[in-house]
Write a protein that holds these residues in place. Structure first.
Motif, mmCIF file in Angstrom:
data_model
loop_
_atom_site.group_PDB
_atom_site.id
_atom_site.type_symbol
_atom_site.label_atom_id
_atom_site.label_comp_id
_atom_site.label_asym_id
_atom_site.label_seq_id
_atom_site.Cartn_x
_atom_site.Cartn_y
_atom_site.Cartn_z
ATOM 1 N N GLU A 41 -22.882 5.174 -29.220
ATOM 2 C CA GLU A 41 -22.058 5.290 -30.414
ATOM 3 C C GLU A 41 -21.829 6.764 -30.703
ATOM 4 O OE1 GLU A 41 -22.764 4.355 -35.094
ATOM 5 O OE2 GLU A 41 -23.066 2.687 -33.709
ATOM 6 N N ALA A 42 -20.580 7.106 -31.045
ATOM 7 C CA ALA A 42 -20.269 8.504 -31.327
ATOM 8 C C ALA A 42 -21.052 8.984 -32.546
ATOM 9 C CB ALA A 42 -18.768 8.668 -31.561
ATOM 10 N N GLY A 43 -21.560 10.227 -32.477
ATOM 11 C CA GLY A 43 -22.439 10.731 -33.535
ATOM 12 C C GLY A 43 -21.745 11.514 -34.609
ATOM 13 N N ALA A 44 -20.458 11.767 -34.476
ATOM 14 C CA ALA A 44 -19.756 12.544 -35.494
ATOM 15 C C ALA A 44 -19.156 11.619 -36.530
ATOM 16 C CB ALA A 44 -18.650 13.382 -34.848
ATOM 17 N N ILE A 45 -19.545 11.812 -37.777
ATOM 18 C CA ILE A 45 -18.906 11.106 -38.882
ATOM 19 C C ILE A 45 -17.859 12.041 -39.451
ATOM 20 C CG2 ILE A 45 -19.223 10.166 -41.189
ATOM 21 C CD1 ILE A 45 -22.001 9.361 -40.384
ATOM 22 N N HIS A 46 -16.630 11.601 -39.484
ATOM 23 C CA HIS A 46 -15.525 12.502 -39.766
ATOM 24 C C HIS A 46 -15.309 12.631 -41.264
ATOM 25 C CE1 HIS A 46 -14.982 12.408 -35.507
ATOM 26 N NE2 HIS A 46 -15.103 11.112 -35.587
ATOM 27 N N GLY A 47 -15.772 13.714 -41.811
ATOM 28 C CA GLY A 47 -15.827 13.949 -43.243
ATOM 29 C C GLY A 47 -17.102 14.723 -43.484
ATOM 30 N N LYS A 48 -17.091 15.667 -44.379
ATOM 31 C CA LYS A 48 -18.237 16.572 -44.506
ATOM 32 C C LYS A 48 -19.466 15.889 -45.089
ATOM 33 C CE LYS A 48 -15.399 20.719 -44.757
ATOM 34 N NZ LYS A 48 -15.002 21.888 -45.561
ATOM 35 N N ALA A 49 -19.259 14.983 -46.030
ATOM 36 C CA ALA A 49 -20.416 14.330 -46.642
ATOM 37 C C ALA A 49 -21.073 13.402 -45.639
ATOM 38 C CB ALA A 49 -19.974 13.542 -47.872
ATOM 39 N N GLY A 50 -22.363 13.591 -45.418
ATOM 40 C CA GLY A 50 -23.103 12.697 -44.539
ATOM 41 C C GLY A 50 -22.814 12.885 -43.078
ATOM 42 N N ARG A 51 -22.189 14.008 -42.705
ATOM 43 C CA ARG A 51 -21.843 14.219 -41.310
ATOM 44 C C ARG A 51 -23.100 14.279 -40.441
ATOM 45 N NH1 ARG A 51 -17.952 17.098 -37.920
ATOM 46 N NH2 ARG A 51 -19.113 17.951 -36.160
ATOM 47 N N LYS A 52 -23.090 13.514 -39.354
ATOM 48 C CA LYS A 52 -24.162 13.621 -38.365
ATOM 49 C C LYS A 52 -23.845 14.795 -37.437
ATOM 50 C CE LYS A 52 -25.055 8.628 -38.063
ATOM 51 N NZ LYS A 52 -25.016 7.485 -37.153
ATOM 52 N N ARG A 203 -7.835 0.106 -32.504
ATOM 53 C CA ARG A 203 -8.843 0.879 -33.237
ATOM 54 C C ARG A 203 -10.157 0.112 -33.354
ATOM 55 N NH1 ARG A 203 -6.569 4.777 -37.835
ATOM 56 N NH2 ARG A 203 -4.561 5.365 -36.920
ATOM 57 N N THR A 204 -11.238 0.885 -33.386
ATOM 58 C CA THR A 204 -12.546 0.308 -33.677
ATOM 59 C C THR A 204 -13.048 0.924 -34.983
ATOM 60 O OG1 THR A 204 -13.719 2.041 -32.436
ATOM 61 C CG2 THR A 204 -13.048 0.057 -31.225
ATOM 62 N N ALA A 205 -14.052 0.334 -35.565
ATOM 63 C CA ALA A 205 -14.554 0.783 -36.870
ATOM 64 C C ALA A 205 -15.030 2.224 -36.793
ATOM 65 C CB ALA A 205 -15.690 -0.119 -37.329
ATOM 66 N N GLY A 206 -14.324 3.119 -37.484
ATOM 67 C CA GLY A 206 -14.711 4.520 -37.542
ATOM 68 C C GLY A 206 -14.601 5.265 -36.229
ATOM 69 N N GLY A 207 -14.008 4.639 -35.213
ATOM 70 C CA GLY A 207 -13.920 5.289 -33.908
ATOM 71 C C GLY A 207 -15.262 5.493 -33.244
ATOM 72 N N ALA A 208 -16.249 4.681 -33.622
ATOM 73 C CA ALA A 208 -17.614 4.895 -33.130
ATOM 74 C C ALA A 208 -17.837 4.326 -31.736
ATOM 75 C CB ALA A 208 -18.620 4.283 -34.102
ATOM 76 N N THR A 209 -16.962 3.429 -31.286
ATOM 77 C CA THR A 209 -17.111 2.817 -29.974
ATOM 78 C C THR A 209 -15.812 2.969 -29.185
ATOM 79 O OG1 THR A 209 -16.478 0.670 -30.896
ATOM 80 C CG2 THR A 209 -18.831 1.145 -30.743
ATOM 81 N N ILE A 210 -15.881 2.673 -27.896
ATOM 82 C CA ILE A 210 -14.715 2.836 -27.017
ATOM 83 C C ILE A 210 -13.581 1.932 -27.488
ATOM 84 C CG2 ILE A 210 -13.862 2.465 -24.669
ATOM 85 C CD1 ILE A 210 -16.668 3.214 -23.678
ATOM 86 N N ALA A 211 -12.379 2.492 -27.587
ATOM 87 C CA ALA A 211 -11.222 1.730 -28.038
ATOM 88 C C ALA A 211 -10.741 0.795 -26.930
ATOM 89 C CB ALA A 211 -10.096 2.675 -28.442
#
Length: 536
Positions: A41-52, A203-211
């Motif tokens: 799962e991709a580790g970047a959460i896109h948005g500054k709050a709570g970014r991994k 699209r997948t939820a939040g782009g966390a997995t392969i489209a």
């Protein structure tokens, strides 16, 4: 062994991503690792709050700011779609680079270790200053470039506008392999110009997995997408009429650049980038030593150190030297020669590095990047080899533009302070300058960008437990000089001469360009040479 090495060389693709800050480099790095099944799962959460933090960013400063200021290396296997069960997967070496302009010197070092580059461009912003600078380094070094227009899921420029901008501003002719279906901000999929088929993304939820991808023929694509498909076809036909179809010879010659439209955040176009790298990027080639000797990939072992980093593992306090293998087979434990000293060097502790994670490397081949642990004798630009002797050209330093003095806040920390300075100097984090007047307690730091000073103070605190104070100096540029000129220069107002501790070079610092011009005019006999920069 040479036949085995030749086979392994053909499998390898070693590249770096170059971009302006915020173009999405760290996100693309994660997307590539996701497609290679290195992470689930991709580790970047896109948005500054709570970014991994992304897997390749490990410094606390990087995590806090969401930027890359260090370099790491990721290696993974990738089997292109359609590969047979008996086909060996490609070995991808992605050498991650700092994403901030202040660390362009570190990126330059990385570009000495790769065979290709991916130029990542923001669809809305087009070519930006840092991208331009790093592209010039690629051109200077003869590195072929694949262009990715990122963030196509957001509003941006039209494809032909971006293509024209690249061609006009840097003289590189884009040859799109894929044309986007849907305008920027309405990214539906890609027209594969070589097959005429449509690749539709979901699209997948939040782009966390392969489209997921769906492949459609032209008729089905037209029925599904209507005008968006027809517009993509028209753009593709126009590009062909203008001669902007891929030509491998022109690409390898640095005249053209295969182009892909993508969204790293949504994982759209990422597989296409991987397959383009496997198909078109060059395998590791020969390198020339400082004496003109050519080292072929199948020749005996040789390697170039391009990065030294300490503090990656706080529990071990170790120092890691990243070397790019140029030729031959590397076997952990082999004893090689350090060209700069002529001394033997044992390689017992060899590791692959993926962010903070490490694994032992037993064998490696040209194009691979290996980390040598506790390599205190090694510095960026050094050569390691197995006979016959070879020494590759050193990595030049950028001309510094920012100068500050550094001192410890308390005198009782001097021993740790000096140790920390020696460590950071040897890594090339900054250029350290000294002279008799200022002494060892207040060295001068020279940097390409001011954020390098922040890294120094942060690491002095975290790794050496020394609180330090940075004091900016009133100098803006430096020139190389010699001992015969130093005394006269030191007598001039607005000038101070230092020794660069890493190589003993004498540098004269000037308050401004007018002071330099005045001295060059009034004292033409003095030695004042421009420092080598990226594209000189």
């Amino acid at each position: 062994m040479s036949s085995d090495v030749a086979t392994e060389v053909k499998r390898r693709r070693t590249f770096a991503i170059i971009s302006h800050p915020d173009a999405g480099k760290s996100t693309m790095t994660e997307a590539l690792a996701l497609h290679a099944r290195m992470i689930s799962e991709a580790g970047a959460i896109h948005g500054k709050a709570g970014r991994k933090s992304t897997v390749s960013d490990w410094m606390e400063m990087e995590k806090a700011r969401g930027i890359s200021v260090s370099s790491t290396a990721l290696q993974f296997n990738y089997s292109p779609r359609g590969a047979g069960a008996d086909d060996e997967p490609a070995v991808i070496n992605l050498v991650d680079t700092p994403g901030h302009a202040d660390f362009s010197e570190d990126t330059y070092r990385v570009l000495t270790a790769v065979d290709a580059a991916v130029m990542l461009i923001d669809a809305a912003k087009g070519l930006e200053p840092q991208t331009l600078k790093l592209f010039q380094v690629c051109r200077h070094r003869g590195i072929p470039v694949i262009t990715v227009i990122n963030k196509w899921d957001r509003p941006g420029q039209a494809p032909l506008e971006l293509i024209d901008e690249i061609n006009e501003r840097i003289g590189l002719l884009p040859t799109p392999l894929y044309v986007p279906v849907g305008i920027a901000g309405d990214f539906r999929g890609l027209l594969d110009r070589r097959t005429g088929r449509y690749i539709h993304f979901t699209r997948t939820a939040g782009g966390a997995t392969i489209a997921p991808e769906e492949i459609l023929d032209a008729d089905a694509a037209s029925a599904r997408e209507g005008d968006a498909w027809n517009d993509a076809l028209e753009e593709s036909d126009l590009l062909s009429e203008m001669g902007q179809d891929h030509d491998q010879e022109l690409f390898l010659g640095g005249q053209t650049s295969p182009m892909i439209f993508a969204s790293a955040m949504l994982n759209f176009g990422v597989r296409q980038l991987l397959e383009t790298l496997v198909e078109l990027a060059p395998a590791p080639g020969s390198r020339t030593g400082i004496d003109g000797t050519v080292r072929e990939p199948t020749d005996p072992f040789s390697a170039v150190v391009f990065k030294v980093q300490a503090g990656m593992d706080a529990s071990h306090r170790d120092r890691l030297a990243f070397m790019r293998i140029v030729s031959g087979e590397f076997e952990r434990g082999m004893v090689v020669t350090h060209a700069q000293t002529g001394k033997p060097f044992a390689t017992k502790y060899a590791q692959a590095v993926f962010g903070r994670d490490r694994s032992t490397v037993d064998t490696a081949y040209p194009g691979d990047v290996v980390g040598l642990v506790n390599a205190t004798a090694l510095a960026p630009g050094d050569t390691l080899y197995d006979d016959p002797k070879i020494q590759f050209p050193p990595i030049p330093s950028f001309a510094p533009e920012h100068f500050s003095s550094l001192r410890a806040t308390t005198a009782d920390k001097y021993k740790q302070f000096r140790k920390g300075m020696e460590q950071l100097d040897s890594e090339g984090v900054v250029q350290v300058l000294r002279n008799d007047i200022r002494g060892d307690t207040s060295p001068v730091l020279a940097a390409v960008g001011p954020m390098q000073f922040e890294v120094v103070t942060a690491r002095m605190k975290s790794e050496f437990n020394v609180d330090t104070v940075i004091e900016p100096l009133g100098y803006t540029l430096a020139r190389k000089t010699d001992a015969e000129s130093a005394d006269e220069l030191n007598r001039q107002r607005g000038v101070e001469v230092f020794t660069r501790t890493s190589d003993g070079v004498l540098l004269a610092l000037f308050s401004d360009k007018w002071r330099l011009q005045y001295i060059e005019k009034e004292l033409p006999e003095l030695t004042l040479e421009p420092l080598v920069a990226a594209a000189d």
